[in-house]
Design an enzyme around this catalytic site. Structure first.
Site, PDB file in Angstrom:
ATOM      1  N   ASP A 187       0.862  -1.168   0.000  1.00 50.82           N
ATOM      2  CA  ASP A 187       0.000   0.000   0.000  1.00 50.82           C
ATOM      3  C   ASP A 187       0.916   1.242   0.000  1.00 50.82           C
ATOM      4  OD1 ASP A 187      -2.315   1.575   0.442  1.00 50.82           O
ATOM      5  OD2 ASP A 187      -1.876   1.608   2.591  1.00 50.82           O
TER       6      ASP A 187
ATOM      7  N   ASP B  54      -0.250   4.973   1.098  1.00 52.53           N
ATOM      8  CA  ASP B  54      -0.487   5.909   2.203  1.00 52.53           C
ATOM      9  C   ASP B  54      -0.500   5.165   3.540  1.00 52.53           C
ATOM     10  OD1 ASP B  54      -0.795   8.354   0.640  1.00 52.53           O
ATOM     11  OD2 ASP B  54      -2.544   7.338  -0.190  1.00 52.53           O
TER      12      ASP B  54
ATOM     13  N   LYS C  64      -9.046  -2.929  -3.093  1.00 52.71           N
ATOM     14  CA  LYS C  64      -8.782  -3.755  -1.912  1.00 52.71           C
ATOM     15  C   LYS C  64      -9.997  -3.638  -0.996  1.00 52.71           C
ATOM     16  CE  LYS C  64      -5.174  -1.190  -1.129  1.00 52.71           C
ATOM     17  NZ  LYS C  64      -4.060  -0.514  -0.479  1.00 52.71           N
TER      18      LYS C  64
ATOM     19  N   ASP D 260      -1.271  -0.840   5.985  1.00 58.32           N
ATOM     20  CA  ASP D 260      -1.487  -0.222   7.303  1.00 58.32           C
ATOM     21  C   ASP D 260      -2.926  -0.328   7.788  1.00 58.32           C
ATOM     22  OD1 ASP D 260      -2.344   1.736   5.340  1.00 58.32           O
ATOM     23  OD2 ASP D 260      -2.488   3.152   7.014  1.00 58.32           O
TER      24      ASP D 260
HETATM   25 MG   LIG Z   1      -2.984   2.937   3.643  1.00 56.86          MG
END
Ligand SMILES: [Mg+2]
Length: 307
Positions: free
Chosen positions: A25, A27, A221, A247
């Site tokens: 990922d 961010d 996702k 995250d």
């Molecule tokens: Mg993220």
């Protein structure tokens, strides 16, 4: 779930040797807002030097891949444009497979997504007017218009979405043959570092799914539909040799768990250790490993492989 920093040197060596490709990922892993997370640039470089291939997987369709690529480049990451995936390309590829070129698609989405749909040869069905009179009659008449030519509805993030257009989408979806594609499913939209959470775009998708009693084809996702595209594009044959780093548990770990990838949760974004301690999700989404940040992952790699 193991803290990567608590592994023995031998376990660390086995961990780093267990994957050839890193799906990550963006961010919360590489950067927060536009700032690279401390140590992440060097971590990525080191892992690339170890021969690990990076493919970045983001749900963000409000930016083009070109923009994301340029931002990451400015931040110091050396990742090819072709190795960044957002739902836009899989959505386009799916519509192409359904032979919808030159056919009308109603898109709830931002300018970048709409442009990509247009560039690929589909016709954008027009939005309703931005403002209407305070008249139920006018609303109902515009909302119910359907000449039967729209063949697909896409519902993703649109910061300018209004009542009329959401209703128009629901009207088109009354016809069962209309293809229904969903983008970002997030019902929460965290902003800044103060813990402020806004309504996520997935709320509107849920409204459409609830009203139409249909499930959209999710092209983001955690949906495995997105993975079909990724596996084909990057020639991934053996999922067990891929590590997914993310995250957010219900987005990234869920995607990796649904698709059979090895999972590493970083705590540099949305989740904290308490999300792991008070696990409230499916067992198969549990990350095998977690670590505070890519910087710590880099330190662990240095511990066993040196410079
Ligand atoms: Mg993220």
């Amino acid at each position: 779930m193991q803290d990567l920093t608590k592994l023995t040197n031998q376990e660390l060596e086995e961990f780093f040797n267990s994957f050839d490709i890193i799906l990550s990922d963006i961010d919360g892993v590489l950067r927060n807002v536009l700032q690279p997370i401390s140590g992440s640039v060097n971590a990525v470089k080191f892992l690339q030097k170890m021969g690990k291939r990076f493919v970045l997987v983001t749900n963000n369709t409000s930016k083009s891949i070109e923009t994301t690529y340029q931002e990451l480049k400015v931040a110091g990451f050396e990742i090819e444009k072709s190795e960044i995936v957002s739902p836009i390309a899989p959505i386009v590829a799916y519509l192409q497979k359904q032979n919808l070129v030159n056919k009308k698609v109603f898109v709830i989405g931002m300018g970048v997504l709409k442009q990509a749909i247009k560039d690929a040869g589909f016709i954008l069905a027009p939005y309703g007017p931005d403002r209407i009179k305070d008249s139920r009659e006018e609303f109902c008449s515009l909302a119910n218009e359907d000449d039967g030519t729209v063949e697909a509805v896409i519902c993703d993030v649109d910061l300018n979405l209004n009542y009329l257009n959401l209703q128009k989408a629901e009207t088109f979806l009354k016809r069962p043959e209309v293809i229904f594609i969903g983008g970002a499913p997030d019902v929460k939209f965290p902003v800044g570092t103060g813990g402020r959470i806004l309504l996520g775009p997935g709320i509107f998708l849920r409204i459409l799914e609830g009203m139409s009693k249909r499930t959209s084809i999710h092209m983001s996702k955690p949906s495995p539909f997105l993975n079909d595209y990724i596996m084909e594009k990057y020639g991934i044959k053996d999922r067990s040799r891929a590590l997914f780093i993310g995250d957010v548990i219900p987005v990234d770990m869920a995607f990796a768990g649904n698709c059979g990838y090895k999972k590493l949760l970083v705590l540099s974004g949305l989740e904290s250790k308490s999300s792991l301690e008070n696990w409230g999700y499916e067992e198969k989404w549990k990350p095998e490993f977690y670590v505070n940040s890519l910087k710590e992952m880099h330190e662990m790699a240095l511990r066993v492989f040196g410079k």
